[in-house]
Design an enzyme around this catalytic site. Structure first.
Site, PDB file in Angstrom:
ATOM      1  N   ASP A 252       0.733  -1.123   0.013  1.00 47.81           N
ATOM      2  CA  ASP A 252      -0.044  -0.084  -0.147  1.00 47.81           C
ATOM      3  C   ASP A 252       0.854   1.400  -0.105  1.00 47.81           C
ATOM      4  O   ASP A 252       2.043   1.218   0.440  1.00 47.81           O
ATOM      5  CB  ASP A 252      -0.773   0.096   1.355  1.00 47.81           C
TER       6      ASP A 252
HETATM    7  N1  URA Z   1      -1.470  -5.896   4.037  1.00 50.69           N
HETATM    8  C1  URA Z   1      -1.717  -4.633   3.780  1.00 50.69           C
HETATM    9  O1  URA Z   1      -2.697  -4.141   4.721  1.00 50.69           O
HETATM   10  N2  URA Z   1      -1.203  -3.672   3.542  1.00 50.69           N
HETATM   11  C2  URA Z   1       0.063  -3.874   2.684  1.00 50.69           C
HETATM   12  O2  URA Z   1       0.695  -2.979   2.111  1.00 50.69           O
HETATM   13  C3  URA Z   1       0.551  -5.230   2.532  1.00 50.69           C
HETATM   14  C4  URA Z   1       0.058  -6.393   3.217  1.00 50.69           C
END
Ligand code: URA
Length: 259
Positions: A102
């Protein structure tokens, strides 16, 4: 060898991308268009063409990138900085990111031109472990910890998550840890948080659902304020690699990924 495997190994793209190329009629075997990605070929004697060009072996490259928060895992974006903006142009030829983090997540991101490695690491049936370090508002009692480890419902019409491993690192009040929590998801100057419980830990999962770690912790009553991936399979983030920097994997690291 299967045609899609050969193309992915030859750095044409990820397995699912090369399958589309085959179905679109962009691939020829011995001069004839083929549309079946699973077709068996003789990789040493058959002549394979993609988009009118002979497919030959390309040297594989593997990069470890320490992703900072604030950039998105994509090649291009009209608004946001992307992970590729941190690479020298010459190094980005033919490479793609393996999985996604993310925008506000930091840590280990792999980039490669090896479509087979991507398939191996991301194919859910291969159960490759990914470990994340988190800080979250909230607390995790025994019941919730068990739920996270055994499986928890994180979305309507979604199956329970697969078994995960949880290791609690620290817990207490936000105020006690405010100097060590670097959280992009919260205005830490807001003293309203100071008396709230916080918990940090390591969560290891084998799936790759969207926002999975955040949603798992949310389902367990917590709100993630910091998230960092620290390992994928046998590969661990080199903590001496500064945020926003990348380097090629060593031979030993490549072997660990393929093990
Ligand atoms: N899980 C999440 O919530 N975000 C990420 O970036 C990776 C795994």
């Amino acid at each position: 060898m299967r045609l899609d495997k050969f193309l992915a190994q030859s750095s044409i793209g990820r397995r699912r991308t090369v399958r589309i190329y085959v179905k679109e009629g962009l691939v020829k075997v011995n001069g004839k268009v083929v549309t079946e990605p699973a077709m068996e070929i003789r990789e040493n004697t058959d002549v394979i063409e993609y988009n009118g060009k002979l497919v030959t072996y390309t040297e594989k490259v593997y990069y470890m990138f320490n992703k900072p928060a604030g950039c998105i895992t994509a090649r291009k974006d009209a608004v946001n900085q992307t992970v590729f903006d941190f690479f020298d142009d010459a190094d980005t030829m033919g490479i793609f990111h393996v999985g996604r983090l993310d925008k506000d997540t930091e840590g280990l991101l792999l980039l490669t031109n090896d479509g087979e490695l991507e398939h191996k690491l991301m194919y859910p049936q291969n159960h490759v472990q990914k470990t994340y370090f988190f800080w979250a508002l909230g607390s995790l009692d025994e019941v919730r910890r068990k739920q996270l480890e055994h499986g928890i419902y994180i979305g309507k019409d979604e199956a329970q998550t697969k078994p995960a491993k949880l290791k609690i690192h620290k817990y207490g009040l936000f105020n006690e840890f405010k100097n060590e929590i670097s959280c992009g998801n919260l205005n830490i100057k807001d003293s309203g948080y100071y008396n709230q419980p916080v918990v940090s830990g390591y969560l290891t999962i084998t799936e790759g659902r969207k926002h999975q770690v955040k949603r798992m912790l949310k389902a367990a009553g917590c709100y993630v304020i910091y998230l960092k991936r620290i390992s994928i399979g046998g590969l661990t983030l080199d903590e001496s690699l500064e945020k926003g920097k990348y380097r090629p994997l060593t031979q030993a690291e490549i072997q660990k990924l393929f093990r």
